[in-house]
Design a protein around this motif. Structure first.
Motif, PDB file in Angstrom:
ATOM      1  N   GLY A 157     -18.428 -14.584  37.445  1.00  0.00           N
ATOM      2  CA  GLY A 157     -18.673 -14.346  36.024  1.00  0.00           C
ATOM      3  C   GLY A 157     -17.948 -15.369  35.189  1.00  0.00           C
ATOM      4  O   GLY A 157     -17.199 -16.203  35.706  1.00  0.00           O
ATOM      5  N   HIS A 158     -18.135 -15.284  33.886  1.00  0.00           N
ATOM      6  CA  HIS A 158     -17.621 -16.333  33.013  1.00  0.00           C
ATOM      7  C   HIS A 158     -17.315 -15.747  31.653  1.00  0.00           C
ATOM      8  O   HIS A 158     -18.117 -14.995  31.094  1.00  0.00           O
ATOM      9  N   VAL A 159     -16.131 -16.069  31.112  1.00  0.00           N
ATOM     10  CA  VAL A 159     -15.745 -15.674  29.746  1.00  0.00           C
ATOM     11  C   VAL A 159     -15.251 -16.924  29.031  1.00  0.00           C
ATOM     12  O   VAL A 159     -14.417 -17.661  29.564  1.00  0.00           O
ATOM     13  N   ALA A 160     -15.779 -17.164  27.841  1.00  0.00           N
ATOM     14  CA  ALA A 160     -15.406 -18.364  27.094  1.00  0.00           C
ATOM     15  C   ALA A 160     -14.061 -18.173  26.408  1.00  0.00           C
ATOM     16  O   ALA A 160     -13.710 -17.089  25.972  1.00  0.00           O
ATOM     17  N   LYS A 161     -13.291 -19.256  26.356  1.00  0.00           N
ATOM     18  CA  LYS A 161     -12.060 -19.280  25.566  1.00  0.00           C
ATOM     19  C   LYS A 161     -12.378 -19.759  24.157  1.00  0.00           C
ATOM     20  O   LYS A 161     -13.265 -20.588  23.991  1.00  0.00           O
TER      21      LYS A 161
END
Length: 683
Positions: free
Chosen positions: A529-533
């Protein structure tokens, strides 16, 4: 410039101490002539004409090299070496000189410790110089290597000992935790049993006391005594309820039932309950509602009522004159509620501030004031379950302000989507590894996880993360993609290569750069998965829930508008700042803001002294995330553009550098203003 005979100046400047053992005086003198011709001042030469005197000189003095004739009157060169090394390895290099020139002699000499050999009738100034200097260099390199190996073995032994000590400490800590958990369970059972046994006879006492009053016929003195009995019994019953609530919070059994709540109506009912107590003490009691305060909130009304009555009751108990105000306002994010209970009482002394919201702490309260010191601790526990935050501020007019912040909606996913110790669910909280080279990022993301009921484990680099995942017990990894040394992709690939269940732990990428190509590379490395900063609480919790439930890979990112339509980000996004500070403990706010200020100043220093581009980009990468989480939106964008100037040429790179320098200077002014502000919003 070469020295005489072709020697390099660096070699010629060194002085070699040479021992020549040869029974032929002509040969011995010839060696000196050849060497002085090659390097006039490079050698000091001592000679011996037989093996015995040579051995004596070797043991008495310190030489760089031994030039040893194979044929001596009293022994061979090999016998000389064997005798010389009887007490240990020779400290000097050895070059054997032989007239035979056989390969067998050369091999035997090497086995006995010689570095080289020369055939007498082939010796000239170059071959002699080269053999001696090369032998000395080889001997010194071997000695240096041996010393390094010894140091490495010593360090390795120390590391192995440290690892053993740490493993023993971890084993001891796990055993202690198991003992503590069992003791906590036993304590909770005991509390439940004792409070149940106390409640039953207490209900009878209170019931009979009320019947005495209802039946009438009491004298004034008797009625006063019955009233005192009822008051004391009610106080004991409230203490029993508090202990039960505290035990339920500790074990995660306190249930939350959210529903739509009319905020003003609930507050007015709470004030009506407290009004007689306030009137008896001559205090004014009022409700102040800001126009922007939400009219309705989704939360547990019974638990919110319990919180408000606790705070209002404390405010009245500790205020002798003046007023108690219940204030309602909008929270830091849309739909959130800020509640403040302000009094004009005695306030909290500085030495007691750290004890607020702790179990059985009365913060120096007079013994005449009733209470066991559990009220604020229970408030804190319930607010954590409601997803809220809390704190204390001094009242500018004297007294105290206790504040609470409630989110716009009760986070129902805690019971349904994510394991939690504080909601009904099939599993325990997740143990989540946060991997980031920036300490502030680790702290803030860890605070988010704590607020959601998870257990954060922090790692500053890929190697430390690998060790923790390999050790087991990690349910999910939050992985920064750009770290010095081993980056996030390489760390993820190595996790996937681990043996056993550790290879399957879910990995969520945390990164400021989320182009399709970068996301494809991350997925190829094994990211789930991926979460943006900069990371937001909502996006992080949503992605964790999706990935942990085994659904398709989640991507939480903001799609940027087209470049020509992109609005210029504000220098301070107050909502983003307040949203982050809501999760940071009050005592750590100044430290985080100070660390961010230091990072900005370091970025400016790197730009001003024109440090290497790689160093500048690494600093900008870390600053992009931390500044964004603390609301410095323009600085975050400028840092992100500078750290990854996609296809930018030299003019564009210079422009990005100027922009980053400008935004860094502006951010320092913004930070200075924030740090001067009184903490009237959640710290």
């Amino acid at each position: 410039m070469p020295a005489p005979g072709g020697a390099h100046m660096a070699d010629a400047e060194r002085t070699y101490s040479l021992l020549v053992v040869d029974d032929n005086d002509i040969d011995a003198r010839n060696y000196g002539v050849l060497l002085r011709r090659k390097a006039p001042r490079a050698f000091s030469i001592v000679t011996a004409s037989d093996g015995a005197s040579g051995l004596a000189l070797l043991r008495e003095g310190r030489f760089d090299c031994l030039l040893l004739d194979f044929r001596l009157p009293d022994m061979t060169g090999l016998e000389f070496l064997q005798d010389a090394m009887s007490s240990g390895e020779l400290s000097c290099a050895v070059v054997l000189v032989t007239g035979q020139g056989t390969e067998a002699v050369a091999v035997a000499a090497m086995q006995q410790g010689a570095q080289d050999y020369l055939v007498k009738d082939r010796i000239n100034e170059d071959s002699l110089w080269r053999a001696i200097t090369r032998a000395v260099t080889q001997k010194e390199l071997r000695r240096s290597l041996a010393a390094s190996m010894h140091s490495l073995k010593t360090v390795n032994a120390a590391l192995e000992q440290e690892v053993a000590v740490r493993e023993a400490a971890e084993t001891e800590a796990r055993a202690a935790k198991e003992v503590a958990d069992r003791a906590n369970i036993a304590k909770t059972r005991f509390v439940a049993m004792v409070t149940h046994e106390l409640r039953t006879p207490l209900n009878g006492i209170l019931g009979y006391a009320q019947l005495l009053r209802l039946e009438g016929g009491l004298s004034a003195r008797q009625d006063q005594r019955v009233g005192a009995m009822l008051e004391a019994g009610q106080h004991v019953l409230e203490m029993i309820d508090q202990v039960l609530d505290l035990a339920s919070i500790e074990t995660g059994n306190l249930q939350i039932h959210p529903e739509a709540v009319s905020v003003a109506a609930l507050c007015e009912r709470c004030l009506a309950v407290i009004a007689p107590m306030a009137a008896a003490r001559g205090l004014s009691l009022r409700l102040e509602r800001n126009a922007n305060a939400p009219a309705e909130l989704r939360t547990d009304p019974a638990r919110l009522r319990q919180i408000l009555l606790n705070l209002l009751g404390n405010a009245v108990k500790y205020t002798d004159t003046g007023s108690v105000e219940l204030r309602l306002a909008a929270g830091a994010v849309p739909g959130a509620l800020r509640v403040e209970v302000a009094d004009t009482g005695c306030g909290i002394r500085a030495e007691h501030l750290g004890l607020l919201f702790h179990d059985f702490e009365r913060c120096g309260a007079d013994s005449a004031v009733e209470g066991a010191g559990l009220g604020l601790s229970i408030v804190a526990g319930i607010l954590r379950l409601l997803g809220g935050s809390f704190g204390h501020l001094p009242n500018p007019g004297g007294g105290s302000i206790f504040w609470i912040d409630l989110p716009p909606a009760q986070p129902e996913h805690r019971a349904a989507d994510m394991p939690s110790a504080t909601a009904a669910g099939p599993a325990a909280p997740l143990r989540i590894l946060v991997v980031d080279d920036v300490a502030m990022n680790r702290d803030v993301v860890g605070a988010f996880l704590l607020a959601a009921g998870h257990e954060p484990v922090l790692a500053k680099d890929g190697r430390q993360a690998l060790r923790l995942v390999r050790a087991g017990g990690i349910h999910l990894v939050l992985m920064d993609m750009q770290m010095p040394g081993m980056d996030g992709q390489e760390t993820t690939r190595r996790i996937r290569a681990l043996p056993g269940p550790a290879a399957t732990v879910p990995v969520v990428a945390l990164t400021a750069y989320s182009s399709p190509a970068q996301m494809a590379e991350a997925r190829a490395a094994g990211v789930d998965g991926h979460v943006a900063k900069p990371v937001t609480y909502a996006a992080l919790m949503s992605t964790i829930a999706t990935v942990a439930s085994g659904q398709s890979p989640a991507v939480a990112r903001r799609a940027p508008p087209a470049r020509d339509e992109a609005p210029r980000p504000p220098r301070l996004d107050r909502a983003a700042l307040d949203a982050t500070l809501a999760f940071v403990p009050a005592g750590e706010v100044a430290g985080h803001l100070g660390a961010l200020q230091d990072s900005v100043e370091a970025m400016l220093a790197l730009l001003n002294r024109r440090a290497p581009p790689t160093l500048q980009r690494e600093a900008a990468h870390g600053l992009a995330s931390t500044s964004g989480m603390f609301g410095l939106a323009a600085l975050s964008a400028a840092s992100r553009d500078f750290a990854h100037p996609a296809g930018a040429g030299a003019p564009e790179a210079m422009r990005l550098g100027r922009t980053l320098r400008q935004e860094s200077a502006a951010a320092l002014e913004v930070l200075a203003g924030i740090m001067r502000e009184p903490r009237s919003r959640p710290p």
